[in-house]
Design an enzyme around this catalytic site. Structure first.
Site, PDB file in Angstrom:
ATOM      1  N   TRP A  18      -2.041  -6.916   2.528  1.00 27.42           N
ATOM      2  CA  TRP A  18      -2.705  -8.169   2.926  1.00 27.42           C
ATOM      3  C   TRP A  18      -2.757  -8.939   1.627  1.00 27.42           C
ATOM      4  CZ3 TRP A  18      -2.546  -9.184   7.709  1.00 27.42           C
ATOM      5  CH2 TRP A  18      -3.290  -8.593   8.720  1.00 27.42           C
ATOM      6  N   HIS A  23      -7.020 -10.302   1.743  1.00 26.58           N
ATOM      7  CA  HIS A  23      -8.154  -9.500   1.254  1.00 26.58           C
ATOM      8  C   HIS A  23      -9.368 -10.366   0.908  1.00 26.58           C
ATOM      9  CE1 HIS A  23      -6.769  -5.402   1.259  1.00 26.58           C
ATOM     10  NE2 HIS A  23      -5.585  -5.793   0.815  1.00 26.58           N
ATOM     11  N   ASP A  62      -5.467  -3.186  -5.687  1.00 28.19           N
ATOM     12  CA  ASP A  62      -4.010  -3.343  -5.692  1.00 28.19           C
ATOM     13  C   ASP A  62      -3.440  -3.445  -7.104  1.00 28.19           C
ATOM     14  OD1 ASP A  62      -3.181  -3.044  -3.073  1.00 28.19           O
ATOM     15  OD2 ASP A  62      -3.674  -5.107  -2.555  1.00 28.19           O
ATOM     16  N   ARG A  65      -3.899   0.403  -8.743  1.00 25.43           N
ATOM     17  CA  ARG A  65      -2.958   1.456  -8.327  1.00 25.43           C
ATOM     18  C   ARG A  65      -1.699   1.487  -9.182  1.00 25.43           C
ATOM     19  NH1 ARG A  65      -0.431  -0.373  -2.547  1.00 25.43           N
ATOM     20  NH2 ARG A  65       0.846   1.466  -2.911  1.00 25.43           N
ATOM     21  N   HIS A  77      -4.103   3.433   0.152  1.00 21.74           N
ATOM     22  CA  HIS A  77      -3.960   2.104   0.759  1.00 21.74           C
ATOM     23  C   HIS A  77      -3.387   2.140   2.175  1.00 21.74           C
ATOM     24  CE1 HIS A  77      -4.694  -0.342  -3.003  1.00 21.74           C
ATOM     25  NE2 HIS A  77      -4.565   0.887  -3.483  1.00 21.74           N
ATOM     26  N   HIS A 133     -11.737  -3.243  -0.364  1.00 24.92           N
ATOM     27  CA  HIS A 133     -10.287  -3.364  -0.213  1.00 24.92           C
ATOM     28  C   HIS A 133      -9.735  -2.549   0.970  1.00 24.92           C
ATOM     29  CE1 HIS A 133      -6.254  -4.279  -1.729  1.00 24.92           C
ATOM     30  NE2 HIS A 133      -5.945  -3.052  -1.311  1.00 24.92           N
ATOM     31  N   ASP A 137      -7.221  -3.193   4.184  1.00 26.67           N
ATOM     32  CA  ASP A 137      -5.897  -2.577   4.370  1.00 26.67           C
ATOM     33  C   ASP A 137      -5.741  -1.901   5.735  1.00 26.67           C
ATOM     34  OD1 ASP A 137      -4.665  -3.279   2.007  1.00 26.67           O
ATOM     35  OD2 ASP A 137      -5.012  -1.359   1.003  1.00 26.67           O
ATOM     36  N   HIS A 143       0.035  -0.836   7.598  1.00 28.70           N
ATOM     37  CA  HIS A 143      -0.623   0.146   6.723  1.00 28.70           C
ATOM     38  C   HIS A 143      -1.013   1.393   7.505  1.00 28.70           C
ATOM     39  CE1 HIS A 143      -1.432  -1.997   2.802  1.00 28.70           C
ATOM     40  NE2 HIS A 143      -0.784  -2.883   3.524  1.00 28.70           N
ATOM     41  N   HIS A 166       7.135  -5.475   5.951  1.00 31.15           N
ATOM     42  CA  HIS A 166       5.785  -5.231   5.434  1.00 31.15           C
ATOM     43  C   HIS A 166       5.263  -6.471   4.701  1.00 31.15           C
ATOM     44  CE1 HIS A 166       2.559  -2.398   4.255  1.00 31.15           C
ATOM     45  NE2 HIS A 166       2.376  -3.334   3.340  1.00 31.15           N
ATOM     46  N   ASP A 170       1.866  -8.796   5.223  1.00 27.60           N
ATOM     47  CA  ASP A 170       0.852  -8.866   4.162  1.00 27.60           C
ATOM     48  C   ASP A 170       0.626 -10.300   3.694  1.00 27.60           C
ATOM     49  OD1 ASP A 170       0.186  -6.204   3.866  1.00 27.60           O
ATOM     50  OD2 ASP A 170       1.431  -5.867   2.097  1.00 27.60           O
TER      51      ASP A 170
HETATM   52 ZN   LIG Z   1      -4.035  -2.221  -0.669  1.00 29.72          ZN
END
Ligand SMILES: [Zn+2]
Ligand SMILES: *[C@@H]1O[C@H](CO)[C@@H](O)[C@H](O)[C@H]1NC(C)=O
Ligand SMILES: *[C@@H]1O[C@H](CO)[C@@H](O)[C@H](O)[C@H]1NC(C)=O
Length: 335
Positions: A18, A23, A62, A65, A77, A133, A137, A143, A166, A170
């Site tokens: 997203w 988000h 995000d 990670r 996620h 978050h 997700d 996801h 994807h 997002d």
């Molecule tokens: Zn995420």
């Protein structure tokens, strides 16, 4: 050197999952619905009394990670549902979560940790940022799907741009709808969706989005959210299968078919996040923390049993899990 190359790549790509718009919109909707006591509790933990206290941390996970310290959190996620869309959609915790964890185990873990009086403040802050978050997700259908690494490996064309399925869910489609991705854009989208929840198109169904919500059974609750989102893989994301999205431009026909679900899922995530945080903040220790931030140890300790969360999860290495591991849990892929 390899790590810095990956970080540079990640930075160049800008957003994942997203994207920032999605988000931050989820976070603002949650801000619109939380109780005043929850707001105070969250602002204390985040040390942020601005009008964007949740939105400001919505995309932190995000970026984290892709750091060496945060690499462990990459599998959190998503949950790679190994179902067979479009004929059959389903999520199964034991089958799909994976021994390194998934969105469902992560929501449970950080819900426990944000209430754990024995943890240092920094860990409690981290836990809250993760929750903000991951509740976002888990409502993005891709996801909650293993097929082609959550659609990252399904090449598509969107409005003349070559990208992947994807990524358009997002980022491209939300940004096409709202015309930008700044905090201001997110605030405006949230204001619209909050109105729709309070008095508009979502008024009658909003209660069903939080049905069964229970912070003391976070695995069951977040599995409900994952299953709800995964069902859209069969009905909206890939109703005619993978090959149907691999040819032609997905703008505008596919986009028009997807946008109502995107708006609905963002609205759901924001509303659920508000109720989730309200329930946590109403807990004994959270109340104490709000008034006496410095004196928490020994007051109330909700025991964290991190190991138990993944008990019974299959350790079978399936082709999907191998592929996910091979791409470094998302490095080189946007998720
Ligand atoms: Zn995420
Ligand atoms: C929300 O935005 C849509 C356009 O995307 C508009 O049709 C609708 O009236 C807006 N709702 C509110 C409550 O402002
Ligand atoms: C819970 O979170 C902590 C801190 O991020 C992490 O070390 C631990 O592995 C997590 N446990 C699970 C089951 O995800």
């Amino acid at each position: 050197m390899w790590t810095s190359a990956i970080l540079a790549l990640a930075a160049a790509r800008g957003t994942y999952a997203w994207g920032a718009l999605g988000h931050e919109t989820v976070a603002y909707i949650a801000q619109d619905f939380v109780k005043p006591t929850t707001k105070t509790w969250a602002q204390n933990i985040l040390d942020d009394t601005t009008t964007s206290y949740l939105a400001n941390v919505a995309t932190w996970a995000d970026a984290y990670r892709y750091t060496a310290a945060g690499a462990f959190s990459a599998p959190y996620h998503f949950i790679d549902a190994e179902d067979t869309p479009p004929s059959s959609c389903s999520v199964n915790y034991a089958r799909d979560c994976g021994t390194k964890g998934c969105s469902v185990s992560a929501i449970a873990n950080y819900t426990s940790r944000v209430q754990d009086a024995s943890l240092p403040d920094t860990e409690v802050t981290t836990a809250l940022k993760f929750i903000v978050h991951f509740v976002g997700d888990i409502t993005q259908p891709l996801h909650d799907e293993a097929l082609e690494v959550g659609g990252n490996d399904i090449d598509v064309t969107f409005d003349g741009t070559s990208t992947n399925l994807h990524h358009i869910w997002d980022t491209n489609m939300p940004e096409e709808l709202r015309g930008g991705y700044s905090l201001t854009d997110a605030r405006a989208w949230a204001t619209n969706l909050t109105s729709e929840i309070k008095a508009g198109a979502y008024k009658s169904e909003a209660a069903s989005w939080i049905s069964g919500l229970n912070i003391n059974d976070a695995v069951t609750t977040s599995m409900t959210w994952a299953t709800d989102a995964n069902a859209y893989i069969c009905s909206v994301v890939l109703p005619k299968g993978q090959s149907a999205v691999e040819s032609g431009d997905l703008y505008p026909t596919y986009y028009n078919s997807a946008i109502p679900t995107i708006e609905l899922q963002i609205a759901k995530a924001g509303y659920r996040l508000a109720k989730w945080l309200d329930a946590i903040a109403a807990g004994e220790w959270s109340k104490k923390r709000t008034v006496e931030l410095g004196e928490k140890r020994g007051y109330y300790h909700r025991e964290v049993r991190s190991e138990d969360l993944l008990e019974g999860v299959s350790s079978l290495v399936t082709p999907s899990k191998l592929r996910r591991a091979a791409v470094g849990w998302g490095c080189g892929h946007q998720h």
